[in-house]
Design a protein around this motif. Structure first.
Motif, mmCIF file in Angstrom:
data_model
loop_
_atom_site.group_PDB
_atom_site.id
_atom_site.type_symbol
_atom_site.label_atom_id
_atom_site.label_comp_id
_atom_site.label_asym_id
_atom_site.label_seq_id
_atom_site.Cartn_x
_atom_site.Cartn_y
_atom_site.Cartn_z
ATOM 1 N N TYR A 89 -7.235 5.295 -7.069
ATOM 2 C CA TYR A 89 -8.150 5.343 -5.903
ATOM 3 C C TYR A 89 -7.144 5.316 -4.625
ATOM 4 C CZ TYR A 89 -11.897 5.830 -8.739
ATOM 5 O OH TYR A 89 -12.839 6.403 -9.875
ATOM 6 N N GLY A 90 -5.787 5.223 -4.898
ATOM 7 C CA GLY A 90 -4.839 5.273 -3.616
ATOM 8 C C GLY A 90 -4.857 4.062 -2.734
ATOM 9 N N VAL A 91 -5.062 2.907 -3.361
ATOM 10 C CA VAL A 91 -4.776 1.721 -2.482
ATOM 11 C C VAL A 91 -3.956 0.706 -3.098
ATOM 12 C CG1 VAL A 91 -7.493 1.696 -2.158
ATOM 13 C CG2 VAL A 91 -6.551 0.381 -3.914
ATOM 14 N N PRO A 92 -3.265 0.035 -2.399
ATOM 15 C CA PRO A 92 -2.156 -0.780 -2.679
ATOM 16 C C PRO A 92 -2.672 -1.855 -3.664
ATOM 17 C CG PRO A 92 -2.139 -0.588 -0.375
ATOM 18 C CD PRO A 92 -3.238 -0.181 -0.866
ATOM 19 N N LEU A 93 -1.748 -2.295 -4.643
ATOM 20 C CA LEU A 93 -2.221 -3.212 -5.623
ATOM 21 C C LEU A 93 -2.804 -4.486 -5.329
ATOM 22 C CD1 LEU A 93 -2.767 -3.690 -8.730
ATOM 23 C CD2 LEU A 93 -0.258 -4.524 -8.796
ATOM 24 N N TYR A 94 -1.699 -4.944 -4.250
ATOM 25 C CA TYR A 94 -2.319 -6.159 -3.289
ATOM 26 C C TYR A 94 -3.888 -6.108 -2.717
ATOM 27 C CZ TYR A 94 -1.559 -4.296 1.431
ATOM 28 O OH TYR A 94 -1.569 -3.380 2.317
ATOM 29 N N ALA A 95 -4.176 -4.751 -2.257
ATOM 30 C CA ALA A 95 -5.334 -4.803 -1.780
ATOM 31 C C ALA A 95 -6.647 -4.987 -2.713
ATOM 32 C CB ALA A 95 -5.565 -3.584 -1.112
ATOM 33 N N LEU A 96 -6.210 -4.143 -3.839
ATOM 34 C CA LEU A 96 -7.150 -4.342 -5.077
ATOM 35 C C LEU A 96 -7.492 -5.717 -5.440
ATOM 36 C CD1 LEU A 96 -8.996 -2.657 -6.870
ATOM 37 C CD2 LEU A 96 -7.123 -2.740 -8.376
ATOM 38 N N ARG A 97 -6.312 -6.493 -5.562
ATOM 39 C CA ARG A 97 -6.476 -7.922 -6.166
ATOM 40 C C ARG A 97 -7.072 -8.902 -4.955
ATOM 41 N NH1 ARG A 97 -2.953 -9.349 -10.071
ATOM 42 N NH2 ARG A 97 -1.421 -7.458 -10.715
ATOM 43 N N ILE A 98 -6.865 -8.581 -3.668
ATOM 44 C CA ILE A 98 -7.692 -9.322 -2.471
ATOM 45 C C ILE A 98 -9.078 -9.117 -2.764
ATOM 46 C CG2 ILE A 98 -7.731 -9.650 -0.124
ATOM 47 C CD1 ILE A 98 -4.837 -9.487 0.058
ATOM 48 N N ALA A 99 -9.389 -7.830 -2.801
ATOM 49 C CA ALA A 99 -10.739 -7.563 -2.797
ATOM 50 C C ALA A 99 -11.743 -7.939 -4.111
ATOM 51 C CB ALA A 99 -10.886 -6.074 -2.826
ATOM 52 N N ASN A 100 -10.908 -8.751 -5.132
ATOM 53 C CA ASN A 100 -11.338 -9.165 -6.364
ATOM 54 C C ASN A 100 -10.977 -10.436 -6.697
ATOM 55 O OD1 ASN A 100 -13.150 -6.436 -7.558
ATOM 56 N ND2 ASN A 100 -10.928 -5.567 -6.739
ATOM 57 N N LEU A 101 -10.701 -11.275 -5.786
ATOM 58 C CA LEU A 101 -10.403 -12.656 -5.933
ATOM 59 C C LEU A 101 -11.187 -13.378 -6.938
ATOM 60 C CD1 LEU A 101 -9.067 -13.583 -2.350
ATOM 61 C CD2 LEU A 101 -7.673 -13.189 -4.311
ATOM 62 N N ASN A 102 -12.631 -13.139 -6.787
ATOM 63 C CA ASN A 102 -13.486 -13.704 -7.738
ATOM 64 C C ASN A 102 -13.096 -13.481 -9.164
ATOM 65 O OD1 ASN A 102 -14.184 -10.896 -7.073
ATOM 66 N ND2 ASN A 102 -16.224 -11.501 -8.149
ATOM 67 N N LEU A 103 -12.429 -12.388 -9.442
ATOM 68 C CA LEU A 103 -12.148 -12.103 -10.999
ATOM 69 C C LEU A 103 -11.012 -12.524 -11.369
ATOM 70 C CD1 LEU A 103 -13.270 -8.135 -11.041
ATOM 71 C CD2 LEU A 103 -14.578 -10.199 -11.700
ATOM 72 N N LEU A 104 -10.036 -13.087 -10.447
ATOM 73 C CA LEU A 104 -8.670 -13.660 -10.804
ATOM 74 C C LEU A 104 -8.869 -15.058 -11.547
ATOM 75 C CD1 LEU A 104 -6.672 -12.938 -7.622
ATOM 76 C CD2 LEU A 104 -7.030 -11.504 -9.730
ATOM 77 N N THR A 105 -8.332 -14.983 -12.687
ATOM 78 C CA THR A 105 -8.265 -16.208 -13.262
ATOM 79 C C THR A 105 -6.841 -16.833 -13.577
ATOM 80 O OG1 THR A 105 -8.150 -14.931 -15.596
ATOM 81 C CG2 THR A 105 -10.436 -15.757 -14.674
ATOM 82 N N GLY A 106 -5.825 -16.470 -12.814
ATOM 83 C CA GLY A 106 -4.401 -16.695 -13.136
ATOM 84 C C GLY A 106 -3.547 -15.630 -14.007
ATOM 85 N N GLY A 107 -2.280 -15.766 -13.773
ATOM 86 C CA GLY A 107 -1.579 -14.909 -14.560
ATOM 87 C C GLY A 107 -2.003 -13.447 -14.326
#
Length: 125
Positions: A89-107
């Protein structure tokens, strides 16, 4: 282009070839051809550079809609990776991670199959 200034599509000009376009955008002609249906390149043809409309390694899921903030909602499939989704989708990885902070569980974050992933600032056609 999308909001991160990464090209998503290219309009072919007279003399373009799959090999030349692929080299310019730093990919192989085989991958570029897999994103597009045409057998040859014709002037004026819109070339998909990211494979947004086709499943690809690390991003075989599908878009299910938009949220109220202008983001695409993507349903992950087995084997999807954040890097694959970001690339498709042509977005930087950091932007995808920030948009999905609710899904991050560490690591390392791997979206489970069926999870809804928000894709920030979708491409503008």
């Amino acid at each position: 282009m999308n909001g991160f200034l990464q090209p998503m599509r290219y309009t072919a000009v007279d003399g373009d070839t799959w090999e030349g376009i692929a080299a310019h955008f730093r990919m192989t002609p085989e991958i570029l051809k897999s994103f597009n249906e045409a057998e040859s390149v014709a002037a004026g043809e819109i070339i998909d550079l990211r494979g947004v409309d086709v499943p690809q390694l690390g991003a075989g899921g599908s878009v299910t809609g938009h949220d109220g903030q202008g983001r695409l909602l993507y349903r992950a499939s087995a084997g999807d990776t954040p890097a694959g989704i970001a690339s498709r989708y042509g977005v930087p990885l950091y932007a995808l991670r920030i948009a999905n902070l609710n899904l991050l569980t560490g690591g390392e974050w791997i979206p489970p199959a069926g999870a809804t992933v928000a894709i920030p600032n979708p491409p503008v056609d």
